[in-house]
Design a protein around this motif. Structure first.
Motif, PDB file in Angstrom:
ATOM      1  N   VAL A  74     -57.782 -13.740  56.327  1.00  0.00           N
ATOM      2  CA  VAL A  74     -57.978 -14.595  57.837  1.00  0.00           C
ATOM      3  C   VAL A  74     -56.739 -14.719  58.460  1.00  0.00           C
ATOM      4  O   VAL A  74     -55.749 -15.141  58.065  1.00  0.00           O
ATOM      5  CB  VAL A  74     -58.982 -15.678  57.618  1.00  0.00           C
ATOM      6  N   LEU A  75     -57.066 -15.042  59.835  1.00  0.00           N
ATOM      7  CA  LEU A  75     -55.770 -15.117  60.876  1.00  0.00           C
ATOM      8  C   LEU A  75     -55.318 -16.660  60.590  1.00  0.00           C
ATOM      9  O   LEU A  75     -54.078 -16.803  60.587  1.00  0.00           O
ATOM     10  CB  LEU A  75     -56.453 -15.133  62.027  1.00  0.00           C
ATOM     11  N   ASP A  76     -56.214 -17.556  60.258  1.00  0.00           N
ATOM     12  CA  ASP A  76     -55.723 -19.023  59.908  1.00  0.00           C
ATOM     13  C   ASP A  76     -54.478 -19.059  58.747  1.00  0.00           C
ATOM     14  O   ASP A  76     -53.540 -19.604  58.875  1.00  0.00           O
ATOM     15  CB  ASP A  76     -56.579 -19.885  59.521  1.00  0.00           C
ATOM     16  N   HIS A  77     -54.655 -18.119  57.739  1.00  0.00           N
ATOM     17  CA  HIS A  77     -53.694 -17.998  56.578  1.00  0.00           C
ATOM     18  C   HIS A  77     -52.317 -17.271  57.124  1.00  0.00           C
ATOM     19  O   HIS A  77     -51.379 -17.474  56.650  1.00  0.00           O
ATOM     20  CB  HIS A  77     -54.218 -17.606  55.530  1.00  0.00           C
ATOM     21  N   VAL A  78     -52.512 -16.443  57.826  1.00  0.00           N
ATOM     22  CA  VAL A  78     -51.384 -15.737  58.486  1.00  0.00           C
ATOM     23  C   VAL A  78     -50.373 -16.585  59.057  1.00  0.00           C
ATOM     24  O   VAL A  78     -49.367 -16.651  59.158  1.00  0.00           O
ATOM     25  CB  VAL A  78     -52.019 -14.405  59.317  1.00  0.00           C
ATOM     26  N   THR A  79     -51.306 -17.586  60.250  1.00  0.00           N
ATOM     27  CA  THR A  79     -50.589 -18.353  61.105  1.00  0.00           C
ATOM     28  C   THR A  79     -49.836 -19.426  60.191  1.00  0.00           C
ATOM     29  O   THR A  79     -48.562 -19.748  60.356  1.00  0.00           O
ATOM     30  CB  THR A  79     -51.484 -19.143  61.941  1.00  0.00           C
ATOM     31  N   GLY A 116     -45.612 -16.640  69.140  1.00  0.00           N
ATOM     32  CA  GLY A 116     -46.899 -16.720  69.655  1.00  0.00           C
ATOM     33  C   GLY A 116     -47.876 -16.790  68.341  1.00  0.00           C
ATOM     34  O   GLY A 116     -47.663 -17.039  67.122  1.00  0.00           O
ATOM     35  N   ASN A 117     -49.250 -16.194  68.617  1.00  0.00           N
ATOM     36  CA  ASN A 117     -50.267 -16.088  67.718  1.00  0.00           C
ATOM     37  C   ASN A 117     -50.430 -14.574  67.182  1.00  0.00           C
ATOM     38  O   ASN A 117     -50.327 -13.373  68.087  1.00  0.00           O
ATOM     39  CB  ASN A 117     -51.458 -16.548  68.249  1.00  0.00           C
ATOM     40  N   TYR A 118     -50.839 -14.235  66.047  1.00  0.00           N
ATOM     41  CA  TYR A 118     -50.972 -12.791  65.536  1.00  0.00           C
ATOM     42  C   TYR A 118     -52.093 -11.922  66.466  1.00  0.00           C
ATOM     43  O   TYR A 118     -51.698 -10.671  66.525  1.00  0.00           O
ATOM     44  CB  TYR A 118     -51.172 -12.842  63.966  1.00  0.00           C
ATOM     45  N   TRP A 119     -52.835 -12.733  66.825  1.00  0.00           N
ATOM     46  CA  TRP A 119     -53.959 -12.104  67.578  1.00  0.00           C
ATOM     47  C   TRP A 119     -53.501 -11.609  68.771  1.00  0.00           C
ATOM     48  O   TRP A 119     -54.124 -10.665  69.458  1.00  0.00           O
ATOM     49  CB  TRP A 119     -55.187 -12.719  67.670  1.00  0.00           C
ATOM     50  N   ASP A 120     -52.293 -12.086  69.391  1.00  0.00           N
ATOM     51  CA  ASP A 120     -51.830 -11.511  70.552  1.00  0.00           C
ATOM     52  C   ASP A 120     -51.450 -10.032  70.287  1.00  0.00           C
ATOM     53  O   ASP A 120     -51.283  -9.584  71.681  1.00  0.00           O
ATOM     54  CB  ASP A 120     -50.491 -12.403  70.854  1.00  0.00           C
ATOM     55  N   MET A 122     -53.170  -7.644  68.539  1.00  0.00           N
ATOM     56  CA  MET A 122     -54.097  -6.884  68.213  1.00  0.00           C
ATOM     57  C   MET A 122     -54.357  -6.070  69.591  1.00  0.00           C
ATOM     58  O   MET A 122     -54.317  -6.391  70.572  1.00  0.00           O
ATOM     59  CB  MET A 122     -55.377  -7.627  67.724  1.00  0.00           C
ATOM     60  N   GLN A 123     -54.616  -4.729  69.158  1.00  0.00           N
ATOM     61  CA  GLN A 123     -54.728  -3.673  70.401  1.00  0.00           C
ATOM     62  C   GLN A 123     -56.276  -3.476  70.705  1.00  0.00           C
ATOM     63  O   GLN A 123     -56.421  -2.569  71.532  1.00  0.00           O
ATOM     64  CB  GLN A 123     -53.950  -2.441  69.769  1.00  0.00           C
ATOM     65  N   ALA A 124     -56.983  -4.134  70.000  1.00  0.00           N
ATOM     66  CA  ALA A 124     -58.561  -3.878  70.233  1.00  0.00           C
ATOM     67  C   ALA A 124     -59.540  -5.351  70.362  1.00  0.00           C
ATOM     68  O   ALA A 124     -58.677  -6.219  70.015  1.00  0.00           O
ATOM     69  CB  ALA A 124     -59.240  -3.034  69.196  1.00  0.00           C
ATOM     70  N   GLY A 125     -60.617  -5.242  70.449  1.00  0.00           N
ATOM     71  CA  GLY A 125     -61.325  -6.343  70.626  1.00  0.00           C
ATOM     72  C   GLY A 125     -60.822  -7.543  71.538  1.00  0.00           C
ATOM     73  O   GLY A 125     -60.545  -7.232  72.450  1.00  0.00           O
ATOM     74  N   THR A 126     -60.626  -8.763  70.979  1.00  0.00           N
ATOM     75  CA  THR A 126     -60.216  -9.558  71.993  1.00  0.00           C
ATOM     76  C   THR A 126     -58.945 -10.191  71.840  1.00  0.00           C
ATOM     77  O   THR A 126     -58.001 -11.032  72.095  1.00  0.00           O
ATOM     78  CB  THR A 126     -60.836 -11.101  71.427  1.00  0.00           C
ATOM     79  N   GLY A 127     -57.959  -9.088  71.102  1.00  0.00           N
ATOM     80  CA  GLY A 127     -56.634  -8.985  70.893  1.00  0.00           C
ATOM     81  C   GLY A 127     -55.829  -9.211  72.253  1.00  0.00           C
ATOM     82  O   GLY A 127     -56.307  -8.366  73.202  1.00  0.00           O
ATOM     83  N   GLY A 128     -54.721  -9.454  72.124  1.00  0.00           N
ATOM     84  CA  GLY A 128     -53.935  -9.656  73.507  1.00  0.00           C
ATOM     85  C   GLY A 128     -53.371  -8.568  73.890  1.00  0.00           C
ATOM     86  O   GLY A 128     -52.632  -8.131  74.877  1.00  0.00           O
TER      87      GLY A 128
END
Length: 393
Positions: A74-79, A116-120, A122-128
């Protein structure tokens, strides 16, 4: 298949006893390692973590251990992991364990060297949909399961629990610098996990063989991997101490990982990502098994020649079958393999999956991992994807 690129920057060291190569100073890309392992404790129980740290000590390499990784990372553990790696001044990252640990190590390595955040990214979905400014820290992958092939590709799959999105991502810097594949370290994997991880490698091979991104090298490796897994996976599920069979499946997994670098998986993986995003208790390999028969039944009429090839690779005497039945022999062979590894009775109900979620999961699959639908030779509508989910019950 006329136009393709071959890019494989990872140094692979393969063979029983080869983890000792980590003591070779030429194979160590830094002086302080951030070691990523799962929360289950198997790396500690079996002394694998201690072994790795002892090898690093030969070169006076310090290490910091992060041990929170879940079955579906999960994202939280990456952060959190990236923050700790920065705080401790680690200059490379080791993923030790199954695909979840190695995928997490890749993502942590990226974020330990970027803001920043890893999800920034991401190239799909809610990614940045941003591009990282810096490359990931060097990554060393040490798989202790045979299945994901992440030791031989740049891809890392992480779940954003807040949005129920499970998305794959990678760039040139998230290829491992070094991967050591030592089949001895798979001997302790229990039968069920052996089955699930082995089938993940199987579907990597099948999907890359069918993919629109296929190319000559991925074709050859996927053929070999399908044959090896069909032959040896049932053996190691029944007799886990068979090192020769374990070695064959370990190579098949790594070969399938190379296929993911040179070719691409298809929408079966998109659908499983959606399934386990909503139901994270489902192991990735289990999810693939549960969806696979309905999925390939849907695809078979659209690509009969390749489906016939796959049946042949699984030792089916396709020439003895009427021509119109040959493409469907793969699904029968797949069903036989699933039964031979003891997963014939596996069901979505075992994991509490609700049939009314089919439409929601289909939408999720197409929105978050839609790129793999473009690699699928058959165009699939959202309604068709929903039907495949429903037919998997």
């Amino acid at each position: 298949m006329i136009d393709f690129m071959f890019h494989m920057p990872t140094k692979l060291i393969f063979g029983s006893g080869k983890l000792k190569e980590l003591a070779n100073p030429e194979n160590v890309p830094g002086k302080k390692a951030f070691i990523v392992i799962s929360s289950g404790g198997s790396m500690i129980r079996h002394s694998y973590l201690t072994f790795v740290q002892n090898m690093l000590n030969h070169n006076d390499v310090e290490s910091v251990v992060y041990n929170k990784i879940q079955e579906n990372p999960v994202l939280d553990h990456v952060t959190e992991g990236a923050k700790l790696a920065k705080q401790h001044g680690c200059d490379f990252v080791i993923g030790l364990g199954g695909g979840s640990s190695i995928d997490s190590a890749k993502s942590i390595a990226l974020m330990a060297n970027n803001d920043g955040n890893y999800w920034d990214y991401m190239q799909a979905g809610t990614g940045g949909k941003k591009t990282p400014k810096n490359p990931a820290l060097p990554i060393v992958a040490i798989p202790t399961t045979a299945g994901t092939g992440t030791e031989a590709d740049p891809w890392t799959v992480i779940t954003n629990s807040e949005t129920n999105e499970k998305i794959g991502w990678g760039n040139d810097s998230t290829y491992p610098t070094l991967s050591i594949i030592d089949p001895w370290f798979t001997l302790t994997v229990p039968p069920k996990v052996t089955a699930f991880t082995g089938m993940d490698a199987f579907f990597h091979s099948v999907e890359t063989y069918l993919s629109m991104q296929r190319q000559p090298t991925s074709d050859l490796l996927s053929q070999q991997a399908v044959q090896l897994i069909n032959t040896f996976l049932p053996e190691i599920v029944k007799e886990g101490q068979n090192i020769e069979a374990r070695t064959m499946v370990s190579w098949a997994s790594t070969a399938a990982g190379v296929c993911q670098s040179l070719s691409s998986c298809m929408s079966l993986h998109s659908m499983e990502h959606a399934l386990s995003a909503y139901y994270p208790q489902i192991p990735h390999g289990a999810g693939l098994i549960l969806l696979s028969r309905a999925y390939f039944k849907h695809l078979t009429p659209h690509m009969p020649e390749r489906m016939t090839d796959l049946a042949y690779f699984m030792d089916v005497d396709v020439d003895a079958l009427p021509e119109e039945k040959r493409p469907f022999a793969f699904v029968d062979a797949l069903d036989k393999l699933i039964k031979n590894i003891g997963m014939g009775e596996l069901s979505l109900a075992d994991y509490g999956v609700e049939k009314e979620d089919c439409a929601k999961m289909a939408k999720n699959a197409m929105e978050t991992m839609g790129v793999l639908f473009t690699c699928t030779p058959v165009e699939m509508s959202e309604e068709e994807v929903t039907a495949v989910f429903a037919d998997s019950f």
